[in-house]
Enzyme design. Structure first.
Site, PDB file in Angstrom:
ATOM      1  N   HIS A 170     -38.551  20.093 -54.309  1.00  0.00           N
ATOM      2  CA  HIS A 170     -39.101  20.323 -52.571  1.00  0.00           C
ATOM      3  C   HIS A 170     -40.476  19.138 -52.704  1.00  0.00           C
ATOM      4  CE1 HIS A 170     -36.858  24.235 -50.884  1.00  0.00           C
ATOM      5  NE2 HIS A 170     -35.580  22.949 -51.234  1.00  0.00           N
ATOM      6  N   HIS A 214     -30.851  16.258 -51.859  1.00  0.00           N
ATOM      7  CA  HIS A 214     -31.403  17.561 -52.823  1.00  0.00           C
ATOM      8  C   HIS A 214     -31.384  18.186 -54.395  1.00  0.00           C
ATOM      9  CE1 HIS A 214     -32.237  22.013 -52.318  1.00  0.00           C
ATOM     10  NE2 HIS A 214     -31.388  22.565 -52.435  1.00  0.00           N
ATOM     11  N   LYS A 249     -28.778  32.087 -45.723  1.00  0.00           N
ATOM     12  CA  LYS A 249     -29.980  31.551 -45.612  1.00  0.00           C
ATOM     13  C   LYS A 249     -29.423  30.758 -44.096  1.00  0.00           C
ATOM     14  CE  LYS A 249     -33.283  32.730 -48.919  1.00  0.00           C
ATOM     15  NZ  LYS A 249     -34.350  31.285 -50.297  1.00  0.00           N
ATOM     16  N   LYS A 262     -24.768  34.340 -57.300  1.00  0.00           N
ATOM     17  CA  LYS A 262     -25.517  34.196 -56.549  1.00  0.00           C
ATOM     18  C   LYS A 262     -25.549  35.238 -55.501  1.00  0.00           C
ATOM     19  CE  LYS A 262     -27.362  31.780 -52.335  1.00  0.00           C
ATOM     20  NZ  LYS A 262     -27.526  30.632 -51.498  1.00  0.00           N
ATOM     21  N   ASN A 278     -34.521  30.068 -56.508  1.00  0.00           N
ATOM     22  CA  ASN A 278     -35.620  28.614 -56.382  1.00  0.00           C
ATOM     23  C   ASN A 278     -35.950  27.590 -57.368  1.00  0.00           C
ATOM     24  OD1 ASN A 278     -35.542  29.278 -53.469  1.00  0.00           O
ATOM     25  ND2 ASN A 278     -37.122  30.804 -53.318  1.00  0.00           N
ATOM     26  N   ARG A 286     -28.081  35.998 -29.262  1.00  0.00           N
ATOM     27  CA  ARG A 286     -28.961  36.697 -29.938  1.00  0.00           C
ATOM     28  C   ARG A 286     -27.939  37.144 -31.211  1.00  0.00           C
ATOM     29  NH1 ARG A 286     -30.648  38.602 -24.952  1.00  0.00           N
ATOM     30  NH2 ARG A 286     -32.962  37.504 -25.024  1.00  0.00           N
ATOM     31  N   HIS A 305     -36.969  24.726 -57.434  1.00  0.00           N
ATOM     32  CA  HIS A 305     -37.143  24.012 -56.143  1.00  0.00           C
ATOM     33  C   HIS A 305     -38.661  23.779 -55.961  1.00  0.00           C
ATOM     34  CE1 HIS A 305     -32.801  24.984 -55.942  1.00  0.00           C
ATOM     35  NE2 HIS A 305     -32.687  24.967 -54.996  1.00  0.00           N
ATOM     36  N   GLU A 324     -35.128  38.228 -50.097  1.00  0.00           N
ATOM     37  CA  GLU A 324     -36.389  37.434 -50.564  1.00  0.00           C
ATOM     38  C   GLU A 324     -38.024  38.014 -50.605  1.00  0.00           C
ATOM     39  OE1 GLU A 324     -36.215  32.548 -50.720  1.00  0.00           O
ATOM     40  OE2 GLU A 324     -37.466  32.877 -52.321  1.00  0.00           O
ATOM     41  N   GLU A 376     -27.033  22.651 -58.686  1.00  0.00           N
ATOM     42  CA  GLU A 376     -27.360  23.819 -58.331  1.00  0.00           C
ATOM     43  C   GLU A 376     -26.740  24.824 -60.005  1.00  0.00           C
ATOM     44  OE1 GLU A 376     -29.404  25.163 -56.539  1.00  0.00           O
ATOM     45  OE2 GLU A 376     -29.332  23.609 -55.027  1.00  0.00           O
ATOM     46  N   ARG A 409     -34.425  37.584 -55.414  1.00  0.00           N
ATOM     47  CA  ARG A 409     -34.216  36.584 -54.793  1.00  0.00           C
ATOM     48  C   ARG A 409     -34.451  34.685 -55.521  1.00  0.00           C
ATOM     49  NH1 ARG A 409     -30.344  35.498 -48.556  1.00  0.00           N
ATOM     50  NH2 ARG A 409     -29.858  33.403 -49.595  1.00  0.00           N
TER      51      ARG A 409
HETATM   52  N1  LIG Z   1     -28.915  27.916 -46.441  1.00  0.00           N
HETATM   53  C1  LIG Z   1     -28.983  28.010 -47.430  1.00  0.00           C
HETATM   54  O1  LIG Z   1     -28.726  28.762 -49.067  1.00  0.00           O
HETATM   55  C2  LIG Z   1     -29.328  25.936 -48.869  1.00  0.00           C
HETATM   56  C3  LIG Z   1     -29.388  26.561 -50.487  1.00  0.00           C
HETATM   57  C4  LIG Z   1     -28.834  25.544 -50.845  1.00  0.00           C
HETATM   58  C5  LIG Z   1     -28.799  23.927 -50.540  1.00  0.00           C
HETATM   59  N2  LIG Z   1     -29.345  24.427 -48.820  1.00  0.00           N
HETATM   60  C6  LIG Z   1     -29.190  22.687 -48.045  1.00  0.00           C
HETATM   61  O2  LIG Z   1     -28.134  22.033 -47.847  1.00  0.00           O
HETATM   62  C7  LIG Z   1     -28.404  21.108 -47.964  1.00  0.00           C
HETATM   63  C8  LIG Z   1     -27.866  20.039 -48.595  1.00  0.00           C
HETATM   64  O3  LIG Z   1     -26.397  20.272 -48.254  1.00  0.00           O
HETATM   65  P1  LIG Z   1     -25.215  19.539 -48.908  1.00  0.00           P
HETATM   66  O4  LIG Z   1     -25.824  18.258 -50.164  1.00  0.00           O
HETATM   67  O5  LIG Z   1     -24.340  20.005 -48.868  1.00  0.00           O
HETATM   68  O6  LIG Z   1     -25.396  18.325 -47.528  1.00  0.00           O
HETATM   69  P2  LIG Z   1     -24.722  17.328 -46.498  1.00  0.00           P
HETATM   70  O7  LIG Z   1     -24.303  18.013 -46.056  1.00  0.00           O
HETATM   71  O8  LIG Z   1     -25.380  16.251 -46.151  1.00  0.00           O
HETATM   72  O9  LIG Z   1     -23.779  16.761 -47.295  1.00  0.00           O
HETATM   73  C9  LIG Z   1     -23.899  15.566 -48.290  1.00  0.00           C
HETATM   74  C10 LIG Z   1     -22.688  14.251 -47.634  1.00  0.00           C
HETATM   75  O10 LIG Z   1     -21.781  14.226 -47.964  1.00  0.00           O
HETATM   76  C11 LIG Z   1     -20.819  14.351 -46.658  1.00  0.00           C
HETATM   77  N3  LIG Z   1     -19.688  15.267 -46.964  1.00  0.00           N
HETATM   78  C12 LIG Z   1     -19.716  16.953 -46.655  1.00  0.00           C
HETATM   79  N4  LIG Z   1     -18.326  17.067 -47.400  1.00  0.00           N
HETATM   80  C13 LIG Z   1     -17.887  15.522 -47.454  1.00  0.00           C
HETATM   81  C14 LIG Z   1     -16.636  15.623 -48.199  1.00  0.00           C
HETATM   82  N5  LIG Z   1     -15.813  16.726 -48.584  1.00  0.00           N
HETATM   83  N6  LIG Z   1     -16.078  14.227 -48.933  1.00  0.00           N
HETATM   84  C15 LIG Z   1     -16.940  13.423 -48.740  1.00  0.00           C
HETATM   85  N7  LIG Z   1     -17.598  12.872 -47.848  1.00  0.00           N
HETATM   86  C16 LIG Z   1     -18.425  14.365 -47.104  1.00  0.00           C
HETATM   87  C17 LIG Z   1     -22.040  14.392 -45.825  1.00  0.00           C
HETATM   88  O11 LIG Z   1     -21.066  14.354 -44.443  1.00  0.00           O
HETATM   89  C18 LIG Z   1     -23.106  14.168 -45.755  1.00  0.00           C
HETATM   90  O12 LIG Z   1     -23.368  13.039 -45.896  1.00  0.00           O
HETATM   91  C19 LIG Z   1     -29.685  21.079 -47.910  1.00  0.00           C
HETATM   92  O13 LIG Z   1     -30.478  20.889 -46.738  1.00  0.00           O
HETATM   93  C20 LIG Z   1     -30.302  21.996 -48.061  1.00  0.00           C
HETATM   94  O14 LIG Z   1     -31.593  22.551 -47.575  1.00  0.00           O
HETATM   95  C21 LIG Z   1     -29.075  25.191 -48.069  1.00  0.00           C
HETATM   96 ZN   LIG Z   2     -30.486  24.379 -53.540  1.00  0.00          ZN
END
Ligand SMILES: NC(=O)c1ccc[n+]([C@@H]2O[C@H](COP(=O)([O-])OP(=O)(O)OC[C@H]3O[C@@H](n4cnc5c(N)ncnc54)[C@H](O)[C@@H]3O)[C@@H](O)[C@H]2O)c1
Ligand SMILES: [Zn+2]
Length: 355
Positions: free
Chosen positions: A246, A259, A137, A221, A239, A115, A242, A231, A179, A235
């Protein structure tokens, strides 16, 4: 090193530390020392391969396959079962070492394991440093759409070590830049100008410039999340790009665009809509798109505009079948718009679709 304090109501406050080497030089154990009774590090294969030395043998580590397609329920079960196996109790914590995919999943698992236990974010991508690791999130995708299941669960701390950026593929850096540009357009004309001047340093991986820019984005942020954690309204401006993005991601096929790349195209579509509606000057649209170009972000998507348009309605931000989009009014200022004119939305999408 920079410190950002995030003050969420009900005592859920935490710090974001940003600096070169703060994790890689000291090791994870040192950073986490004294926190929680025990921990489980969740990471992906790419990060584990590059940063093996960060993971001392006595720290339990769960290595997941990398990629957005892995952001799914079965991995949440793996993390929770890994937590049981590692003897995590309610005083323990989960550590997310990786990009947004790892962060969203580790946070989600932490929010439901027993939990709810603490988790610490150690973002390793630019996108995760400026966006996904901040704000609480969490979640996973469903085959029907991205991020359809999840929770709000604030981290106990965030350690953003800019030196992780050195090993990031150029494409992943570009995603984070999308971003970062987004923050400039929605909230901060000074950040936007700084990016126009400093983009070349970011592309050349100048970590001191990253430290300043990441700190600014986290502050922006955090300000938004402090006012509107769940949100209810404000907030939603985060987006920007987005709803379009998306839909672009979904229609192009998950994985075709990252993304950030999809969000970059989405920002172009939103600005096109704004200009056509007389809400944004063409000069400011050109400034936004010029910065997206400078960052090397894609300019169009090979897909049908109608398909992208209808995919926007399955986005969870579309309430009761009504579209809501974030529209730029100027560099640094946006507005939420309900039920935008369908014809104009469609033409804005068409402007960036190629056959
Ligand atoms: N929670 C939130 O508020 C929020 C906000 C924006 C995006 N997101 C989510 O984040 C995700 C995208 O995140 P991302 O772009 O970090 O993608 P990811 O986590 O897939 O990382 C991108 C790639 O880089 C590699 N990688 C990571 N760190 C590395 C490093 N230091 N050196 C070499 N390779 C590395 C990973 O293995 C992966 O292949 C999406 O799922 C999106 O929905 C969430
Ligand atoms: Zn985003």
């Amino acid at each position: 090193m920079k410190k950002i304090a995030v003050d969420i109501s009900h005592g859920k406050s935490y710090q974001i530390l940003i600096g070169e080497g703060i994790v890689v030089e000291k090791g994870l154990a040192a950073v986490l020392c004294g926190r929680g009774s025990s921990c489980l590090v969740v990471t992906d294969r790419n990060v584990a391969g590059l940063y093996k030395k960060l993971l001392p043998p006595k720290m339990r580590t769960l290595v997941l396959p990398p990629g957005e397609k892995e952001k799914k329920f079965s991995n949440i079960e793996r993390i929770c079962r890994g937590a049981v196996e590692s003897g995590l109790d309610r005083g323990s914590q989960v550590v997310a070492l990786g990009g947004g995919v790892v962060g969203d999943m580790a946070g989600f698992a932490a929010s439901i394991y027993m939990r709810g236990v603490d988790y610490v974010q150690v973002p390793t991508t630019v996108l995760a440093m400026v966006d996904s690791s901040v704000g609480g999130k969490t979640g996973v995708d469903l085959p029907e759409g991205k991020n359809l299941v999840g929770t709000f669960w604030q981290p106990a701390a965030v350690f953003a070590d800019t030196s992780f950026i050195r090993t990031l593929p150029a494409r992943e850096i570009r995603c984070g830049l999308a971003e970062i540009i987004k923050y400039g357009v929605i909230l901060d004309p000074r950040l936007f100008s700084a990016l126009e001047k400093g983009m070349k340093f970011l592309l050349a991986c100048d970590l001191s410039v990253y430290e300043k820019i990441i700190a600014r984005c986290c502050r922006l942020k955090a300000d938004v999340v402090e006012k509107d954690e769940k949100e209810g309204g404000l907030r939603a401006i985060l987006n920007y790009g987005h709803s379009f993005g998306h839909a672009v991601e979904k229609v192009a096929g998950f994985g075709k665009f990252s993304h950030g790349e999809a969000v970059g195209i989405g920002m172009r579509m939103a600005a096109k809509f704004a200009v056509a509606s007389g809400m944004l000057s063409p000069q400011e649209e050109r400034r936004q798109n010029g910065l997206l170009d400078m960052a090397g972000l894609p300019k169009s998507v090979k897909a049908s505009a109608e398909k992208i348009y209808s995919a926007m309605f399955s986005d969870k931000k579309a309430r009761a079948g009504r579209l809501r989009i974030v529209v730029p009014r100027a560099i640094g200022r946006v507005e939420l718009l309900d039920s935008p004119d369908p014809g104009r939305v469609l033409s804005a999408i068409e402007a960036y679709c190629s056959p």
